[in-house]
Design a protein around this motif. Sequence first.
Motif, PDB file in Angstrom:
ATOM      1  N   ALA A  32      -8.335   1.168  -0.055  1.00 19.85           N
ATOM      2  CA  ALA A  32      -8.224   0.194   1.004  1.00 19.85           C
ATOM      3  C   ALA A  32      -7.757   1.276   2.389  1.00 19.85           C
ATOM      4  CB  ALA A  32      -7.593  -0.875   0.731  1.00 19.85           C
ATOM      5  N   PRO A  33      -7.953   0.575   3.440  1.00 21.83           N
ATOM      6  CA  PRO A  33      -7.223   1.303   4.786  1.00 21.83           C
ATOM      7  C   PRO A  33      -5.649   1.155   4.604  1.00 21.83           C
ATOM      8  CG  PRO A  33      -8.972  -0.344   5.244  1.00 21.83           C
ATOM      9  CD  PRO A  33      -8.817  -0.518   3.977  1.00 21.83           C
ATOM     10  N   ARG A  34      -5.201   2.171   5.334  1.00 18.02           N
ATOM     11  CA  ARG A  34      -3.660   2.380   5.370  1.00 18.02           C
ATOM     12  C   ARG A  34      -3.426   3.203   4.246  1.00 18.02           C
ATOM     13  NH1 ARG A  34      -5.489   0.083   9.284  1.00 18.02           N
ATOM     14  NH2 ARG A  34      -4.565  -1.396  10.427  1.00 18.02           N
ATOM     15  N   GLN A  35      -4.266   3.674   3.597  1.00 15.41           N
ATOM     16  CA  GLN A  35      -4.003   4.679   2.400  1.00 15.41           C
ATOM     17  C   GLN A  35      -4.504   6.201   2.706  1.00 15.41           C
ATOM     18  OE1 GLN A  35      -2.229   3.535  -0.362  1.00 15.41           O
ATOM     19  NE2 GLN A  35      -2.098   1.629   0.507  1.00 15.41           N
ATOM     20  N   PRO A  36      -4.023   7.205   1.947  1.00 11.00           N
ATOM     21  CA  PRO A  36      -4.507   8.628   2.225  1.00 11.00           C
ATOM     22  C   PRO A  36      -6.049   8.420   1.573  1.00 11.00           C
ATOM     23  CG  PRO A  36      -2.252   8.434   0.917  1.00 11.00           C
ATOM     24  CD  PRO A  36      -2.850   7.003   1.261  1.00 11.00           C
ATOM     25  N   VAL A  37      -6.901   9.411   2.086  1.00 12.03           N
ATOM     26  CA  VAL A  37      -8.052   9.421   1.713  1.00 12.03           C
ATOM     27  C   VAL A  37      -8.383  10.854   1.885  1.00 12.03           C
ATOM     28  CG1 VAL A  37      -9.209   8.987   4.188  1.00 12.03           C
ATOM     29  CG2 VAL A  37     -10.480   8.745   2.055  1.00 12.03           C
ATOM     30  N   SER A  38      -9.255  11.553   1.195  1.00 12.83           N
ATOM     31  CA  SER A  38      -9.698  13.003   1.237  1.00 12.83           C
ATOM     32  C   SER A  38     -10.738  13.097   2.239  1.00 12.83           C
ATOM     33  CB  SER A  38     -10.089  13.542  -0.010  1.00 12.83           C
ATOM     34  OG  SER A  38      -8.998  13.679  -0.985  1.00 12.83           O
ATOM     35  N   ALA A  88     -13.850  16.795  19.857  1.00 14.80           N
ATOM     36  CA  ALA A  88     -13.400  18.050  19.096  1.00 14.80           C
ATOM     37  C   ALA A  88     -12.952  17.735  17.805  1.00 14.80           C
ATOM     38  CB  ALA A  88     -12.320  18.473  20.126  1.00 14.80           C
ATOM     39  N   ARG A  89     -12.835  16.629  17.161  1.00 15.76           N
ATOM     40  CA  ARG A  89     -12.141  16.515  15.859  1.00 15.76           C
ATOM     41  C   ARG A  89     -13.045  15.633  14.896  1.00 15.76           C
ATOM     42  NH1 ARG A  89      -7.797  16.698  19.371  1.00 15.76           N
ATOM     43  NH2 ARG A  89      -7.662  14.274  19.287  1.00 15.76           N
ATOM     44  N   ARG A  90     -13.965  16.009  14.358  1.00 16.75           N
ATOM     45  CA  ARG A  90     -15.004  15.186  13.661  1.00 16.75           C
ATOM     46  C   ARG A  90     -14.712  15.821  12.149  1.00 16.75           C
ATOM     47  NH1 ARG A  90     -17.831  16.581  18.080  1.00 16.75           N
ATOM     48  NH2 ARG A  90     -18.762  18.528  17.044  1.00 16.75           N
ATOM     49  N   CYS A  91     -14.883  14.759  11.174  1.00 19.34           N
ATOM     50  CA  CYS A  91     -14.686  15.184   9.714  1.00 19.34           C
ATOM     51  C   CYS A  91     -15.613  14.267   9.031  1.00 19.34           C
ATOM     52  CB  CYS A  91     -13.367  15.008   9.388  1.00 19.34           C
ATOM     53  SG  CYS A  91     -12.661  13.037   9.442  1.00 19.34           S
ATOM     54  N   VAL A  92     -15.702  14.482   7.729  1.00 15.85           N
ATOM     55  CA  VAL A  92     -16.657  13.514   6.892  1.00 15.85           C
ATOM     56  C   VAL A  92     -15.740  13.056   5.741  1.00 15.85           C
ATOM     57  CG1 VAL A  92     -18.827  14.655   7.628  1.00 15.85           C
ATOM     58  CG2 VAL A  92     -17.416  15.603   5.544  1.00 15.85           C
ATOM     59  N   ILE A  93     -15.965  11.892   5.039  1.00 25.29           N
ATOM     60  CA  ILE A  93     -15.273  11.381   4.094  1.00 25.29           C
ATOM     61  C   ILE A  93     -16.060  11.556   2.778  1.00 25.29           C
ATOM     62  CG2 ILE A  93     -14.023   9.469   2.914  1.00 25.29           C
ATOM     63  CD1 ILE A  93     -12.972   9.118   5.970  1.00 25.29           C
ATOM     64  N   PRO A  94     -15.757  12.327   1.706  1.00 30.53           N
ATOM     65  CA  PRO A  94     -16.822  11.911   0.822  1.00 30.53           C
ATOM     66  C   PRO A  94     -16.474  10.910  -0.163  1.00 30.53           C
ATOM     67  CG  PRO A  94     -14.999  13.809   0.317  1.00 30.53           C
ATOM     68  CD  PRO A  94     -14.738  13.408   1.644  1.00 30.53           C
TER      69      PRO A  94
END
Length: 625
Positions: A32-38, A88-94
């Motif tokens: 869920a949101p408000r949790q750590p995610v890789s 400038a700060r993009r990422c992806v969540i697997p």
Amino acid sequence: MTGRLHVQRLSLARLAPDLKSTEPLIESPNLAPRQPVSAFRLEQGRLTTTPLFWGLTPPWLKVLDHAPHCARAETLSKRAMFHEAFSARRCVIPVSGFYIWKPQARSKQPFLVTQVNRGPLLLGALWCRYHTTLTTFTDSTALISVPANACLSPLTDRLPVIIPPEALHQWLDPSTELTSLTPLLMPAPLELLGAFPVSKHVNNPAYQSPSCAHPTGPMLRWTVSQEPVMLPTMSAIPPRLQARRAVFGLTIGLLLAPAPSLWAEESPVAEVITPTISPFDDRDYRVVTLDNGLQALLVSDPDADKAAASMNVRVGSAQDPDDLQGLAHFLEHMLFLVTEPYPQSDAYQQYISDNAGSHNAFTAQQDTNYFFDIEPSALPGALDRFSEFFLSPLFNADHLESERNIVHSEYMARIRDESRRENDVLNQLLNPDNPTTGFAVGSRDTLANPEGEATLRERVIEFYHRYYDANVMNLTIVAPQPLDTLEELVIERFADIPDNDLSAPTIDAPLIDPDTLPRYVERQSLQDRRQHCVSISLFLTLPTSIAPSQLSSSRIYWAMRVMAACCRYCVSQAWPTGSPQVWAVAMVTKRCLPFPSASLRRAPNAWTISKRRCLPPLSKYATQA
């Protein structure tokens, strides 16, 4: 839009062969949101795995609960919160999948969206950094959403953007031109994704069983039979017929082409109703229900010299906690202050004042209402500031003491007011277990900062998130602008109000104890009147509900007719030359409900509009009473 992720048994080597990080992947069947995610991102040119807090928290954000976990692709270059991160700060969540919820009549059915071949997905996202000290910081992220494709649009209106593995480095590289990223911010290919229903245990973020992802029904996916039928190629048609068909096809295409607005993102409108109006009313009306549950009544009056708006939240002083009486009223005051886009404490008030307008609010037992009027040309700017009360209030601690003093001043200013004294006496006669009989205004004593518990500011924020929701909000706008313009203003500014599937609080305790009736009470007035005046209030108790078909023959109908006749007689004696409106006072709600003399004779349809007021069915009055 997705609110949970499914991250389990991912092959990092398959997702990113050149991944250099040894950081383990955070796995969860119901994240869920408000949790750590890789997340995958580039650090000094190397692809690494980093844990990020799911909820974008820029440095200026003061309330963590306001951190958005999703950002619309259409607003990335417009909203300051997202623009810098997108540049400038993009990422992806697997992930191995993500959950969406399909609205239904009584509840929402969760679906798990995965690749059709159950392979991993890379979800496009942004990240930002917030320094807590000079050497420590927290990195956070938010997914990017786009309109759902034709296959999954029956389930939801928006989905996360899917980044193809071959475009991973292009997406992550901060030097990539933003224009070249536009093709990536598109709905997923029809054949890529599928969705199947899962258990409603997913609704509880604490439920972390692998059974979250077990299908409870078949997968919805795009099949070959849904693809358009292929027509013969032009090379198989004689040249003369080719030209004729080309001209005919171009003509039909121009005639039948949809309007450009239909090519854009699907409108977040769930329902549009045109009310039945009086034949003597020349104004235009429209009732719009947004996907988040907010309902808006739009009134276009070309002759109006002012525009006005009112937001009613079906929450009031009856929801005050026992140890903080007046909290709903105090929240009303705090909501008028600083918001995320407008950090000045008087930004809303100053804008209204500069454009010849006025504003106010009130807190009742089961309703809190915010309203303003303004020059019609300034309506969009006023709605910009007004809508942020329900999107991004900051509840700054600097204003707590001053607003508490203002609330106390309101209480002291009317402590000798006759109507308030009468209401206080009445509350003492009613059932004390009914929360509408409590102390609603608040004072310095009842709003004192709790000791050994959460601070007053934290209690205000907790109350706001517990009760304020798009499902319990009703908006009304009256302006000279056309209805289509007013609808666009509502969609642009109020469609993002959170939908947490809340409902208006209900009260089970009866307002009146039948064993205490009938009662006769005399109250001593504090006013020094020079003429003898006797004021008699008659209160009738009504049943909790009554069918409209029973209204004309019921004792309630005749009781209200007698009351109306009494009121009409008393008022006509005071103003014999006028034609005063009849006011029937329903004790059960402690509200004054205006009824024209003919209104009691029939129950109008829902959303029937009279020339000067909007009256729901009479059964609604009886039910709410």
